[in-house]
Scaffold this motif. Structure first.
Motif, short mmCIF file in Angstrom:
data_model
loop_
_atom_site.label_atom_id
_atom_site.label_comp_id
_atom_site.label_asym_id
_atom_site.label_seq_id
_atom_site.Cartn_x
_atom_site.Cartn_y
_atom_site.Cartn_z
N UNK A 134 6.09 -30.08 -44.19
CA UNK A 134 6.50 -30.68 -45.45
C UNK A 134 5.41 -31.66 -45.88
N UNK A 135 4.56 -31.30 -46.82
CA UNK A 135 3.43 -32.17 -47.18
C UNK A 135 3.87 -33.42 -47.94
N UNK A 136 3.09 -34.47 -47.75
CA UNK A 136 3.28 -35.72 -48.48
C UNK A 136 1.94 -36.14 -49.06
N UNK A 137 1.92 -36.43 -50.36
CA UNK A 137 0.71 -36.87 -51.06
C UNK A 137 0.85 -38.37 -51.35
N UNK A 152 4.66 -33.03 -62.75
CA UNK A 152 3.47 -32.27 -63.14
C UNK A 152 2.59 -31.97 -61.92
N UNK A 153 2.50 -32.93 -61.03
CA UNK A 153 1.73 -32.73 -59.80
C UNK A 153 2.31 -31.58 -58.98
N UNK A 154 3.63 -31.43 -59.04
CA UNK A 154 4.30 -30.40 -58.27
C UNK A 154 5.21 -30.93 -57.20
N UNK A 155 5.39 -32.25 -57.18
CA UNK A 155 6.25 -32.86 -56.16
C UNK A 155 7.70 -32.51 -56.41
N UNK A 156 8.46 -32.47 -55.32
CA UNK A 156 9.91 -32.29 -55.44
C UNK A 156 10.65 -33.53 -54.97
N UNK A 163 12.56 -25.23 -48.76
CA UNK A 163 11.27 -24.87 -48.19
C UNK A 163 10.10 -25.31 -49.08
N UNK A 164 10.37 -25.59 -50.35
CA UNK A 164 9.29 -25.98 -51.25
C UNK A 164 9.14 -27.50 -51.35
N UNK A 165 9.77 -28.25 -50.48
CA UNK A 165 9.75 -29.71 -50.58
C UNK A 165 8.33 -30.25 -50.42
N UNK A 166 7.99 -31.21 -51.27
CA UNK A 166 6.72 -31.91 -51.19
C UNK A 166 6.93 -33.30 -51.76
N UNK A 167 6.55 -34.31 -51.01
CA UNK A 167 6.78 -35.69 -51.41
C UNK A 167 5.55 -36.29 -52.07
N UNK A 168 5.77 -37.11 -53.08
CA UNK A 168 4.75 -38.01 -53.61
C UNK A 168 5.13 -39.39 -53.10
N UNK A 169 4.29 -39.96 -52.24
CA UNK A 169 4.61 -41.23 -51.60
C UNK A 169 4.03 -42.40 -52.38
N UNK A 226 15.00 -33.50 -61.03
CA UNK A 226 14.98 -32.68 -59.84
C UNK A 226 14.23 -33.27 -58.68
N UNK A 227 13.92 -34.56 -58.73
CA UNK A 227 13.19 -35.23 -57.66
C UNK A 227 14.16 -35.94 -56.71
N UNK A 228 14.05 -35.66 -55.44
CA UNK A 228 14.80 -36.42 -54.43
C UNK A 228 14.10 -37.75 -54.20
N UNK A 229 14.82 -38.69 -53.59
CA UNK A 229 14.24 -40.01 -53.31
C UNK A 229 14.46 -40.35 -51.85
N UNK A 230 13.36 -40.64 -51.18
CA UNK A 230 13.36 -41.00 -49.76
C UNK A 230 13.09 -42.49 -49.65
N UNK A 231 13.93 -43.20 -48.88
CA UNK A 231 13.76 -44.64 -48.69
C UNK A 231 13.09 -44.93 -47.36
N UNK A 232 12.43 -46.06 -47.29
CA UNK A 232 11.72 -46.50 -46.09
C UNK A 232 12.61 -47.50 -45.36
N UNK A 233 13.11 -47.13 -44.19
CA UNK A 233 14.00 -47.99 -43.42
C UNK A 233 13.28 -48.63 -42.24
N UNK A 234 13.18 -49.94 -42.27
CA UNK A 234 12.51 -50.68 -41.19
C UNK A 234 13.60 -51.21 -40.27
N UNK A 235 13.93 -50.44 -39.24
CA UNK A 235 15.05 -50.77 -38.37
C UNK A 235 14.63 -51.06 -36.94
#
Length: 449
Positions: A314-317, A55-59, A14-20, A103-112
């Motif tokens: 789920x916010x994204x910065x 430090x920003x607070x991203x997960x 529930x605390x997920x927040x992405x730094x894009x 502790x940071x997850x990684x999200x990939x950009x899939x152009x399909x």
């Protein structure tokens, strides 16, 4: 390839927040691929910024395209290898390991939805003509008498002729996408952003995500949707989330026009989405004018950030927004360059001018993480006029009150059940369940921390 040391982190919480981050721009890569590229290992430059993201607070770290492509990354040519302008597959492994260690997850950009013209199966079509086995991967129209070396007409992406649309009715295309997703998830990625998901049948996403989840049940899938039936597409596609463009537009438009009725309507629709999934919320990304440039007055920037970090989802910065970066997207070739800039070598090299905006982001993200129920919280408007909006955001017995004042006069707003100013500025009258917000001010009110 699987890396035992790069095991995926648990499913998003529930605390997920992405730094894009848009890596090609962030690292200053060349604008186009070369015939004989020298690998620059630029992907490793991102490791220097992982502690900054923490430090920003991203997960999580949400990456733009990193696979081999012709130019901007959305014209992919090889889905199984990192773009030589960014480095090697082993550089990817190193980035994943360092991100997960923090502790940071990684999200990939899939152009399909589409590919670049240099994509192998399309090159086979151009070389072999109508006899090419890969012809079924695309929607083609051959001229009469066509043979090897002839070029067909083909469906492209929104009029961009260099982006060749895939045929999502072809089983081999689904098999290919599943293989790509499995490959990088096994290598340590935690999920996928599905570029132009709105242009792909939801039935395609449904079969692909269900197959991928057999091996990777915790994988996170978010589709890029600009308009339409978000909730229906998420459900049909087996997705976890969709980009919330409606809320993005309402935030900056209502602030610029002093028309909180627009934002109120968007929040009501946002509540409907939250009944079935947590939308991916944002006030900036790689495809839009930066929020600091989109707003007509810099005094309005904190109000936009407050909305993003207090409503459900789920916010994204987007990288640089947390520093107050400016940039205008233009509808021309190279029109995205200003919103996809190079970042300095390390956080120590950032301009001090961005520190107040960074501090505001960090403080509000911290508040959000102390109230993880905000992830699925819904809003109730308490006071509404053109220039004043107060809303209660709640999940069960947990609640905050958010007050936004665009006027040049102090404004009294209702503040039921709260006793303290958690962020911003307001004068509380707890006995009357009200608060007074200063001119052009904002406040987040709660029971106290």
């Amino acid at each position: 390839m699987s890396n035992d040391g790069n095991a995926s982190l648990p499913a998003p919480t529930a605390s997920s927040l992405w730094w894009q981050v848009y890596p090609l721009g962030f690292t200053g890569a060349e604008k186009a691929a070369t015939v004989h590229p020298e690998r620059e290992h630029r992907l490793l430059d991102l490791i220097e910024w992982l502690d900054y993201a923490v430090e920003l607070g991203a997960s999580g770290l949400a990456l733009g395209p990193i696979f081999a492509s012709e130019t901007h990354g959305y014209d992919t040519t090889d889905y199984f290898h990192v773009d030589p302008r960014l480095g090697t597959d082993e550089d990817f492994d190193a980035l994943i390991a360092e991100a997960h260690r923090r502790g940071l997850r990684v999200l990939l950009d899939g152009v399909f939805n589409h590919v670049g013209r240099s994509f192998g199966p399309f090159q086979e079509v151009l070389a072999k003509g109508p006899a090419a086995d890969a012809g079924a991967w695309f929607s083609l129209q051959w001229p009469e008498g066509a043979g090897p070396g002839d070029e067909p007409e083909y469906r492209d992406f929104e009029g961009h002729h260099h982006l060749v649309a895939l045929n999502h009715d072809e089983p081999a295309v689904a098999d290919f996408v599943v293989d790509v997703m499995d490959h990088w998830l096994a290598r340590g990625a935690d999920g996928w952003r599905l570029d132009a998901a709105y242009a792909v049948p939801s039935s395609f996403w449904g079969q692909v995500t269900s197959r991928v989840r057999r091996q990777h049940p915790d994988a996170y899938f978010v589709g890029e949707y600009i308009h339409g039936d978000y909730a229906g597409e998420v459900e049909a596609g087996g997705l976890d989330s969709a980009t919330q463009y409606e809320l993005w537009k309402a935030v900056w438009s209502s602030l610029n026009d002093a028309n909180f009725y627009e934002l109120s309507a968007a929040l009501e629709r946002h509540n409907d989405f939250l009944a079935t999934y947590a939308p991916l919320t944002f006030i900036g990304n790689h495809d839009v004018t930066r929020i600091a440039s989109q707003l007509t007055h810099e005094a309005l920037l904190p109000h936009a950030i407050v909305v993003l970090l207090t409503v459900g989802g789920t916010p994204s910065i987007y990288y640089g927004d947390e520093q107050g970066y400016r940039g205008v997207k233009e509808e021309r070739e190279g029109g995205d360059d200003e919103v996809r800039p190079v970042f300095p070598p390390s956080p120590d090299d950032l301009s001090p001018l961005g520190r107040p905006i960074f501090a505001l982001h960090r403080d509000l993200i911290g508040l959000r993480r102390r109230h993880p129920w905000l992830h699925r919280a819904t809003t109730e408007v308490l006071q509404l006029s053109n220039e004043v909006l107060a809303y209660r955001v709640a999940a069960g017995d947990d609640a905050l009150v958010v007050a936004l004042n665009l006027s040049h006069e102090p404004q009294q707003v209702p503040a039921p059940g709260v006793r303290a100013v958690l962020a911003g500025d307001a004068a509380m009258d707890a006995d009357a369940d009200t608060a007074v917000v200063p001119p052009r001010g904002w406040a987040i009110l709660g029971a106290g921390e």
